[in-house]
Scaffold this motif. Structure first.
Motif, PDB file in Angstrom:
ATOM      1  N   ASN A 107      -4.354  -0.690  14.959  1.00  0.00           N
ATOM      2  CA  ASN A 107      -4.775  -2.078  14.907  1.00  0.00           C
ATOM      3  C   ASN A 107      -3.607  -2.930  14.415  1.00  0.00           C
ATOM      4  O   ASN A 107      -3.272  -2.912  13.243  1.00  0.00           O
ATOM      5  CB  ASN A 107      -5.964  -2.182  13.956  1.00  0.00           C
ATOM      6  N   PRO A 108      -2.953  -3.680  15.313  1.00  0.00           N
ATOM      7  CA  PRO A 108      -1.720  -4.377  14.927  1.00  0.00           C
ATOM      8  C   PRO A 108      -1.964  -5.486  13.908  1.00  0.00           C
ATOM      9  O   PRO A 108      -1.117  -5.717  13.041  1.00  0.00           O
ATOM     10  CB  PRO A 108      -1.204  -4.940  16.255  1.00  0.00           C
ATOM     11  N   ARG A 111      -2.428  -3.933  10.467  1.00  0.00           N
ATOM     12  CA  ARG A 111      -1.157  -3.332  10.049  1.00  0.00           C
ATOM     13  C   ARG A 111      -0.195  -4.408   9.565  1.00  0.00           C
ATOM     14  O   ARG A 111       0.487  -4.239   8.561  1.00  0.00           O
ATOM     15  CB  ARG A 111      -0.527  -2.562  11.212  1.00  0.00           C
ATOM     16  N   SER A 112      -0.107  -5.548  10.288  1.00  0.00           N
ATOM     17  CA  SER A 112       0.873  -6.551   9.855  1.00  0.00           C
ATOM     18  C   SER A 112       0.420  -7.227   8.570  1.00  0.00           C
ATOM     19  O   SER A 112       1.248  -7.553   7.711  1.00  0.00           O
ATOM     20  CB  SER A 112       1.163  -7.564  10.958  1.00  0.00           C
ATOM     21  N   GLN A 506       9.376   0.021   9.849  1.00  0.00           N
ATOM     22  CA  GLN A 506       9.510   0.406  11.257  1.00  0.00           C
ATOM     23  C   GLN A 506      10.457   1.595  11.399  1.00  0.00           C
ATOM     24  O   GLN A 506      10.143   2.566  12.077  1.00  0.00           O
ATOM     25  CB  GLN A 506      10.047  -0.780  12.072  1.00  0.00           C
TER      26      GLN A 506
END
Lengths: 516, 275
Positions: A107-108, A111-112, A506
């Motif tokens: 789930n972007p 996550r962000s 990342q």
């Protein structure tokens, strides 16, 4: 050697090793690593005098009273902060993890959000909240809750992803929903790690709440700050001792809890016995007690004045200073911070692994605990005396504290690694070291790598604030600009910290995938 | 002599007695199958032979090495001469097949070689030869977690083949394999033992596999040796008595009705080949 008998992986291994060297060399340069400085007689004398001032520790009745009160406050800040963090972490972790999904999608958005929460160090959050809510524990609890919520959620998500997915998949194919598939298929495999990580984080929270006292958020840290400012080594020593006792106690508690998780369930319907019941009760009581002891009223946070001062304060940070000159300075700070974090983590990984070896475990577990119980920021004040102000002091401070942390996590991972391969190699006569290298280490490697990379992500944030005590990097810039009320410049630095920590996340995730 | 157990008893630290008064001798090159119900002590017996556990009573002599397996340089040397096929292959999932196989010689290699082999596998040819015999040469550089359970078990067997031990111990080596592969694997172990004059002791779950392939059958029950007979002298009542605790059915690999007579035929063939 014929063609088919050549190892197909050899070339990529060689290239990987060379690339690592090419990347690490300039980082070691930037961190100004000079081992010789450690043994410089002048520096040795300074550090000797400083440590001599620690003796005897202060034991006056009045001071002990302050100490007891501050200890309670620290515990309460840590517990309340963790409760808040847990409340944030469980739903966020559930949303963020790919575990238990039919297709492993992440789930972007969650996550962000988590990255932003974690990306800004708790000390920076605390600095900001102290400005908004005034001096006192509320700022500490909120700062802890937000950062640790982000961290816990991320680690929960990753632990759930790292266990065998087959049981959950089978349950989903049998028609179970995702929450149930996770509860029945993944939690039993992951519960030990989840619990041990949560307890470990609580210990970190105790350490963090101490450090936050340095910016006025209460607890042992505030006391420590006063002692350090008055150069009262005796008081500082007592505070450090109190601190270690706290961490050791938490460690014992954590061990007890993990053993409790190992005991097979009793032969009756309910899996919960007196121990789990009692534990739950203690947990609830201590959380309620913490909040009431700290007298945190949510009301005071929700007033018009508070909202107004928040708005005004936040507005001061915009727009950030993006002039080329300032950006160049920040760029240099970023590079230095990166170097501090990489060098510190690498040194710690090597030392931690050596100290975690089963053979040496017993004599060194005390050392590991001592290293771990002293926060990086406090180590930095000491290493700065030993090697002078600058990034090397920061890297050393990081390395000292991280050695303790990684050593302990490594020891746990090695304990949890399947024992059969190593034992089988003992039975073919392999010397202990090789049975370990060929049998035990490969089994534990994914955990070791994950812990190291995760720790590096933490250390990049820590490296960013070590500058508060003069150990180089972005922190030095931020501290400077904030004390001059240059909010636009400070804002650039905070954004740089956030970006750096995102980039490191990342890179770390990529490295983990590549090494898995 | 390959090994000699004399009145061996084994009591675990938790007080459970796994073996009692075991007296068992084997000459070099003998091939022995251990059978018996689960929990009878087969694995414990193999552990004593493999020097993993020292007997608490009696004496054990393995490959002319006296009792009391204390951890010494000599014990490590002895262990290098004993190869064990484990029930569950004790191989880390992240290890590559080639490294897992080469690990069989860690007890024989000098330290520099073991270390260097972690960076670059030093005997690819040898590992490949061992893997060829279990039909896995194409997996040489694969990672073990990419293999199926049966393939991994065969990697464990390849490791023992590569180790070239004088005493091969196998603890239910084929329980994870399908019947055809199980038979082939047992035959491979026997051929290996035969070719190098090594002693083979295998515990087997399937009675027919044991009787059809091994010349000497040792029945183990409740920590004691129930019988120790040539395969040709094993009778159905004897087996029913051995497995009395597990019901009326005998555990077999394939439900072939006349496995006993088949064993007799095998025995005849072997004898014919001998003379």
């Amino acid at each position: 050697m014929s063609r088919i008998d050549r190892d197909p992986a050899a070339r990529s291994r060689l290239i990987g090793a060379l690339a690592t060297l090419v990347i690490l060399w300039p980082l070691f340069q930037a961190a100004e690593v000079k081992p010789g400085v450690l043994f410089d007689p002048g520096n040795l004398k300074v550090i000797g005098n400083f440590l001599a001032g620690f003796l005897p520790p202060e034991t006056g009745a009045e001071f002990m009273g302050y100490l007891a009160k501050a200890t309670l406050e620290t515990l309460a800040i840590a517990t309340a902060g963790m409760a808040l963090a847990f409340l944030i972490a469980v739903p966020m972790g559930y949303l963020a993890t790919g575990a238990g999904r039919e297709k492993a999608t992440l789930n972007p958005i969650t996550r962000s959000l988590l990255t932003i929460l974690r990306g800004i160090p708790e000390l920076v959050w605390a600095l900001v909240f102290v400005r908004v809510f005034g001096l006192g524990p509320a700022a500490g609890v909120l700062a802890l809750g937000l950062t640790y919520g982000g961290m816990l959620a991320k680690v929960y998500a990753e632990i759930l992803e790292s266990v065998d997915a087959a049981p959950a998949r089978a349950l989903r194919h049998n028609g179970a929903g995702r929450p149930l598939a996770i509860l029945y298929g993944l939690i039993p495999q992951a519960s030990k790690e989840l619990a041990s990580y949560t307890v470990y984080r609580w210990e970190c929270a105790i350490r963090a709440s101490v450090v936050m006292g340095f910016v006025g958020a209460g607890g042992l840290g505030q006391l420590m700050d006063q002692a350090m400012k008055m150069l009262n080594g005796g008081e500082a020593a007592t505070i450090l001792l109190a601190f270690m006792v706290l961490v050791f106690a938490a460690d014992g508690f954590s061990g007890w809890l993990r053993r409790a998780l190992d005991t097979p369930p009793a032969n009756r319907a309910s899996p919960f016995g007196w121990r789990s019941g009692g534990l739950g009760l203690v947990l609830v009581v201590s959380i309620v007690a913490s909040f009431s002891y700290l007298e945190i009223g949510l009301k005071s946070l929700l007033t018009v004045e508070a909202a107004h001062s928040i708005g005004e304060f936040v507005a001061g940070f915009f727009p950030p200073d993006l002039s080329a000159e300032w950006l160049a300075k920040v760029g240099k700070g970023i590079w230095e911070t990166l170097a501090i974090s990489v060098v510190g983590t690498l040194l710690a990984a090597v030392a931690g692994l050596l100290l975690a070896l089963p053979k040496w475990r017993a004599p060194f577990s005390f050392l590991l605990n001592t290293l771990r119980s002293v926060p990086e920021l406090v180590w930095a004040t000491i290493t700065a005396l030993a090697v002078g102000l600058g990034p090397f002091a920061g890297a050393l401070a990081l390395a000292l504290h991280t050695t303790g942390v990684l050593g302990r996590l490594y020891a746990e991972a090695l304990d949890n690694a399947p024992p059969a391969p190593g034992q089988a190699l003992h039975l073919v006569g392999a010397p202990g070291g090789f049975a370990f290298l060929y049998g035990t280490l490969p089994g534990a490697a994914p955990q070791l790598i994950a812990y190291t990379l995760y720790r590096w992500e933490m250390n990049i944030r820590m490296a960013a604030i070590l500058g508060f005590v003069g150990a180089g990097g972005l922190g030095q810039l931020l501290y400077f600009e904030l004390s001059l009320f240059h909010h636009a410049q400070a804002s650039t630095v905070i954004i740089a910290m956030l970006l750096l920590s995102i980039a490191v996340d990342q890179a770390s995730a990529r490295l983990r995938r590549w090494m898995a | 002599m390959s090994f000699a157990l004399n009145g061996v008893g084994l009591t675990h630290a938790n007080g459970f007695t796994a073996l009692r008064e075991i007296t068992l001798k084997a000459e070099k090159g003998e091939r022995i199958a251990l059978i018996g119900p689960s929990g009878a002590g087969k694995t414990s017996l193999l552990s004593v032979l493999g020097t993993a556990l020292a007997p608490t009573v009696g004496t054990a002599e393995v490959l002319d090495f006296g009792q009391n397996f204390r951890l010494t340089v000599e014990l490590a040397k002895l262990r290098a001469r004993i190869g064990t096929v484990h029930q569950a292959p004790p191989i880390p999932g992240r290890q590559r097949v080639v490294t897992a196989v080469l690990a069989g010689k860690l007890g024989q290699w000098p330290a520099w070689k073991s270390l260097a082999s972690l960076l670059y596998p030093l005997d690819v040819v040898g590992a490949r030869a061992a893997l060829e015999r279990v039909d896995l040469a194409d997996k040489l550089f694969a990672r073990c977690d990419q293999l199926s359970g049966g393939q991994l078990q065969r990697v464990g067997i390849a490791r023992v083949l590569y180790q070239q031990p004088e005493l091969i111990l196998a603890d239910e080596p084929v329980s994870a394999l399908d019947p055809t592969l199980a038979l082939a694997t047992i035959r491979l172990l026997i051929a290996e033992a035969e070719a190098r004059g090594a002693t083979l002791v295998a515990s087997l779950h399937a009675v027919d596999l044991a009787i059809g392939n091994f010349s000497r059958i040792v029945g183990v029950k409740a920590g004691r040796i129930a019988f120790d007979l040539p395969a040709s002298e094993i009778t159905v009542p004897l087996l029913h008595d051995l497995y009395a605790s597990e019901g009326d059915e005998l555990p077999v690999q394939a439900h072939e009705p006349h496995f006993l007579s088949q064993a007799a035929a095998n025995e005849a063939a072997t004898r014919a080949a001998c003379c």
